[in-house]
Design a protein around this motif. Structure first.
Motif, short mmCIF file in Angstrom:
data_model
loop_
_atom_site.label_atom_id
_atom_site.label_comp_id
_atom_site.label_asym_id
_atom_site.label_seq_id
_atom_site.Cartn_x
_atom_site.Cartn_y
_atom_site.Cartn_z
N TRP A 153 0.85 -1.19 0.00
CA TRP A 153 0.00 0.00 0.00
C TRP A 153 0.88 1.24 0.00
CZ3 TRP A 153 -5.46 0.31 2.14
CH2 TRP A 153 -6.17 -0.84 1.83
N ASP A 154 0.31 2.39 -0.40
CA ASP A 154 1.06 3.64 -0.39
C ASP A 154 1.47 4.02 1.03
OD1 ASP A 154 1.10 4.09 -3.12
OD2 ASP A 154 -0.66 5.39 -3.09
N GLY A 155 0.58 3.84 1.97
CA GLY A 155 0.89 4.17 3.35
C GLY A 155 -0.15 5.07 3.98
N ASP A 156 0.22 5.66 5.11
CA ASP A 156 -0.67 6.52 5.90
C ASP A 156 -0.11 7.94 5.92
OD1 ASP A 156 -2.00 4.16 6.41
OD2 ASP A 156 -1.13 3.89 8.39
N TRP A 157 -1.00 8.94 5.77
CA TRP A 157 -0.60 10.35 5.73
C TRP A 157 -1.63 11.21 6.44
CZ3 TRP A 157 -1.57 7.82 1.04
CH2 TRP A 157 -0.45 7.42 0.32
N THR A 158 -1.33 12.48 6.42
CA THR A 158 -2.20 13.58 6.89
C THR A 158 -2.92 13.26 8.20
OG1 THR A 158 -4.01 12.88 5.41
CG2 THR A 158 -2.51 14.58 4.60
N PRO A 159 -2.17 13.05 9.27
CA PRO A 159 -2.80 12.77 10.56
C PRO A 159 -3.54 13.99 11.10
CG PRO A 159 -0.47 13.18 10.86
CD PRO A 159 -0.72 13.15 9.36
N SER A 160 -4.60 13.72 11.83
CA SER A 160 -5.36 14.77 12.51
C SER A 160 -5.85 14.20 13.83
CB SER A 160 -6.55 15.21 11.64
OG SER A 160 -7.24 16.26 12.25
N ILE A 161 -5.63 14.93 14.91
CA ILE A 161 -5.98 14.50 16.26
C ILE A 161 -7.27 15.18 16.69
CG2 ILE A 161 -5.23 14.54 18.68
CD1 ILE A 161 -3.49 12.80 17.01
N SER A 162 -8.15 14.43 17.35
CA SER A 162 -9.36 15.03 17.89
C SER A 162 -8.97 16.01 19.00
CB SER A 162 -10.30 13.95 18.43
OG SER A 162 -9.71 13.25 19.51
N PRO A 163 -9.79 17.04 19.23
CA PRO A 163 -9.44 18.04 20.25
C PRO A 163 -9.18 17.45 21.64
CG PRO A 163 -11.21 18.86 18.89
CD PRO A 163 -11.00 17.42 18.50
N ASP A 164 -9.87 16.34 21.99
CA ASP A 164 -9.63 15.74 23.30
C ASP A 164 -8.46 14.76 23.31
OD1 ASP A 164 -10.65 13.50 22.00
OD2 ASP A 164 -12.39 13.29 23.32
N GLY A 165 -7.83 14.55 22.14
CA GLY A 165 -6.66 13.70 22.04
C GLY A 165 -6.93 12.20 22.05
N THR A 166 -8.19 11.79 21.94
CA THR A 166 -8.51 10.36 22.03
C THR A 166 -8.62 9.66 20.68
OG1 THR A 166 -10.90 10.75 22.05
CG2 THR A 166 -9.75 10.71 24.20
N LYS A 167 -8.69 10.41 19.58
CA LYS A 167 -8.87 9.80 18.27
C LYS A 167 -7.87 10.36 17.27
CE LYS A 167 -13.77 8.92 18.94
NZ LYS A 167 -13.84 9.45 20.29
N LEU A 168 -7.46 9.52 16.34
CA LEU A 168 -6.54 9.88 15.27
C LEU A 168 -7.21 9.56 13.94
CD1 LEU A 168 -3.68 10.58 14.11
CD2 LEU A 168 -3.11 8.17 14.47
N ALA A 169 -7.32 10.54 13.07
CA ALA A 169 -7.82 10.32 11.71
C ALA A 169 -6.64 10.48 10.76
CB ALA A 169 -8.91 11.33 11.36
N PHE A 170 -6.67 9.72 9.64
CA PHE A 170 -5.59 9.79 8.67
C PHE A 170 -6.08 9.23 7.34
CE2 PHE A 170 -5.25 5.83 10.97
CZ PHE A 170 -4.99 4.87 10.00
N VAL A 171 -5.27 9.42 6.30
CA VAL A 171 -5.57 8.92 4.96
C VAL A 171 -4.72 7.69 4.71
CG1 VAL A 171 -5.44 9.46 2.49
CG2 VAL A 171 -6.22 11.20 4.12
N ARG A 172 -5.34 6.65 4.11
CA ARG A 172 -4.64 5.41 3.76
C ARG A 172 -5.22 4.90 2.44
NH1 ARG A 172 -4.66 0.44 7.89
NH2 ARG A 172 -2.84 1.54 8.72
N GLY A 173 -4.35 4.27 1.64
CA GLY A 173 -4.84 3.68 0.41
C GLY A 173 -3.85 2.75 -0.23
N PRO A 174 -4.36 1.85 -1.10
CA PRO A 174 -3.47 0.94 -1.83
C PRO A 174 -2.68 1.68 -2.90
CG PRO A 174 -5.75 0.58 -2.48
CD PRO A 174 -5.76 1.61 -1.38
N ASP A 175 -1.58 1.10 -3.30
CA ASP A 175 -0.70 1.70 -4.30
C ASP A 175 -1.46 2.04 -5.57
OD1 ASP A 175 1.64 2.61 -5.45
OD2 ASP A 175 2.26 0.62 -6.12
N GLY A 176 -1.40 3.31 -5.98
CA GLY A 176 -2.00 3.76 -7.24
C GLY A 176 -3.50 3.70 -7.30
N SER A 177 -4.18 3.66 -6.17
CA SER A 177 -5.63 3.57 -6.16
C SER A 177 -6.21 4.72 -5.31
CB SER A 177 -6.05 2.22 -5.58
OG SER A 177 -7.44 2.04 -5.67
N ALA A 178 -7.52 4.67 -5.12
CA ALA A 178 -8.19 5.67 -4.30
C ALA A 178 -7.76 5.52 -2.84
CB ALA A 178 -9.70 5.50 -4.40
N HIS A 179 -7.75 6.62 -2.13
CA HIS A 179 -7.38 6.63 -0.73
C HIS A 179 -8.59 7.02 0.11
CE1 HIS A 179 -3.53 7.06 -2.85
NE2 HIS A 179 -3.09 6.30 -1.87
N ASP A 180 -8.67 6.49 1.32
CA ASP A 180 -9.81 6.71 2.20
C ASP A 180 -9.34 7.31 3.51
OD1 ASP A 180 -11.83 5.52 0.51
OD2 ASP A 180 -10.93 3.59 0.99
#
Length: 183
Positions: A154-181
């Protein structure tokens, strides 16, 4: 209804905006016309001009405000290496806080501060062929721990974002050369 308005209108490329915690200012990367490298600028909303925070021959990328609004973390990339830097918002001396193990610029998308301001989360590759995983850098100890493990190939994980209370992490992940979620 929603209305949009430009925050900047200067010639060149103005990208990777990051709003201050109070919403009164924006940090961004500005690559002026004719320049090959971008640098970090800060602009107070409603102001006509931006203040340049970084200079030099390296490319400065991905500005991120500390939770207290006093510092900005960013990536610095040149032909030899990529580093994580911190600079006071009012300007002054930069601090190099970490050197990334590879120099693949495209993998280094986004930095997030931990909610308590004691750490940074960003993507990192173990080698140039590996997908990027998100790691957390403890700024006091300068230790790193891995937070995510993307599947092989896979391409990997990028663009981390932390919830204001610090309990959750959101990020972008996707397979090589495909759509990312968003995860």
């Amino acid at each position: 209804s929603y209305a949009s308005r430009p925050l900047t209108a200067d010639p060149g490329s103005e990208v990777q905006p990051s709003f201050s915690p109070d919403g009164d200012a924006v940090a961004f990367v500005w690559r002026k016309n004719g320049e090959r490298k971008g640098h970090i600028y800060v602009k107070q909303l409603g102001s006509e001009s931006a203040v340049r925070l970084t200079a030099g021959t390296a490319e400065d990328l991905s500005p991120a405000w500390s939770p207290d609004g006093r510092r900005i973390a960013f990536f610095r990339h040149d032909e030899k290496r990529a580093t994580v830097m911190i600079i006071p918002v009012i300007g002054g001396s930069e601090a190099e806080v970490y050197t990334l193990p590879t120099n693949n610029l495209w993998e280094y998308g986004g930095i997030a501060w931990t909610a308590d301001g004691k750490g940074l989360i960003f993507p990192q590759q173990s080698d140039p062929q590996a997908p990027s995983a998100l790691v957390e850098l403890n700024l006091h100890e300068r230790s790193v721990r891995t937070l995510t493990t993307p599947p092989p190939g896979w391409d990997g994980d990028w663009t981390p974002s932390i919830s204001p209370d610090g309990t959750k992490l959101a990020f972008v992940r996707g397979p090589d050369g495909s759509a990312h979620d968003v995860y």
